[in-house]
Design an enzyme around this catalytic site. Structure first.
Site: not given
Lengths: 218, 218
Positions: A177-179
């Site tokens: 996952y990221c932003r």
DNA sequence: CAATTATTCAATATATCTATTGAATAATTG
DNA sequence: CAATTATTCAATAGATATATTGAATAATTG
């Protein structure tokens, strides 16, 4: 104050606030700041904006109470003014991504390019947390991870991913996952890891959405 | 599609959608349509817009998938495209009214003018529903009531209020509501009824907020 | 089918928004 | 204190948004 005056004042104020976020450059800045505070320079590095232009957009957001700032040494650090705004912003994103056909198409095309369809959503993630066979991978820059991350996640920034492959087992399922939905780091992670033969999927959303969900359910 | 292209496409699309609702006249139209469908003429009557101007704003909303329309005889009836949009719109309103100091001030001044502070909110209302000593009063035009109303409410449009006073008892507590926080009908109702000696308060929000709350909790 | 009514379209002047440029300010470093 | 760095300010040209005006459509009525 008569009814019409009142209405005019309210709708004018409302429109003014909405206008301040109705600009691609400012939306990208908001997205950045949803990861935590950033200096003007930090924002410039992650976007195509010139310094003066970024500063100008930040003034607009400041004047509309979307962002606040603090000074430290010669730097000015900006951040979102409240979690309430963040929650509103994410409602907008969610609406746009699911209800505006044009944007949904762009989004899906992007995901197909990156072989990262089959994404995990936040509800599914919840059932997986604590599972020893699942590795939750945060691929954002480490400052952002330190500012806050999903419980149980491991931080390996995207640019260090290839040199840290040894940490992964091909038996475990990896969730990157990221932003948030617009962030492409997780897509890239899925791409490179799946090419290497790892079982990997991306999280539909990102850290900010998770955080808001925590706040709302508490 | 490269990362930057993708971001640009998403933020441009998002900004375009937001721009379409970042205008006082269009916000007022949206507010109207949250009560149910309206013809162009119907919208013109309730606003300060000329026909051509209202039509133009409606085209903008139509092109951005905020409203849809149907034709019947020589009339064109517009309505909001989805409950998802309505829910987003109300999130915006709620944020603005609670988090933007300027708008909060305008709102409170309006309420004070109308001696209708002490308003009831939706949670409180829930505990009162079914109470024989409480009369829930819908003061919107009757078409809007017929299109949908809060369970248990009685319809007496604002302009008929004075001629229907006989229906009220001074022992019962009256809760007046209309279209939402921006709607001034309930404020007027509180004003005239309290001057006549009735126990009356207004509902903080309006029918659309109640409806969304129902949908969300089901 | 002429007159009326509801709505949309097209043209336009004015206002507002945006990116760019270059200068100004303010803090830090050598 | 001169040089450097981070940020803001001011001016401006080009793009976009808005309200107004008058004409064009399209459906209905007499």
């Amino acid at each position: 104050m008569k009814g019409r005056e009142f209405k005019d004042a309210m709708y004018d104020g409302l429109a003014k606030m909405l206008k301040s976020i109705s600009n691609p450059a400012r939306l990208e800045i908001i997205e950045m700041l949803s990861q935590g505070e950033k200096s003007v320079e930090g924002i410039v590095q992650a976007t195509n904006l010139t310094i003066a232009n970024a500063s100008q957009h930040l003034q607009v957001l400041k004047n509309n109470n979307i962002v606040k700032f603090r000074k430290e040494k010669q730097y000015v650090y900006y951040s979102l003014v409240s979690d309430d705004f963040l929650s509103l912003y994410q409602h907008v994103i969610k609406y746009a991504v699911h209800e505006i056909a044009e944007l949904e198409k762009i989004m899906n095309r992007q995901r197909e390019d990156n072989k990262s369809l089959n994404a995990v959503n936040l509800d599914e993630l919840e059932t997986m947390i604590g599972d020893e066979n699942v590795l939750l991978l945060d691929v954002r820059p480490s400052v952002e991870f330190e500012f806050g991350h999903i419980t149980g996640a491991v931080s390996i920034p995207m640019n260090e991913l290839m040199t840290h492959l040894k940490y992964f087992s091909k038996d475990k399922e990896i969730i990157a996952y990221c932003r948030g939905p617009f962030c492409v780091l997780a897509d890239e992670a899925v791409k490179v890891l799946s090419e290497k033969g790892y079982k990997v999927r991306r999280l539909d959303e990102g850290y900010p959405e998770w955080k808001i969900k925590q706040l709302e359910s508490s």
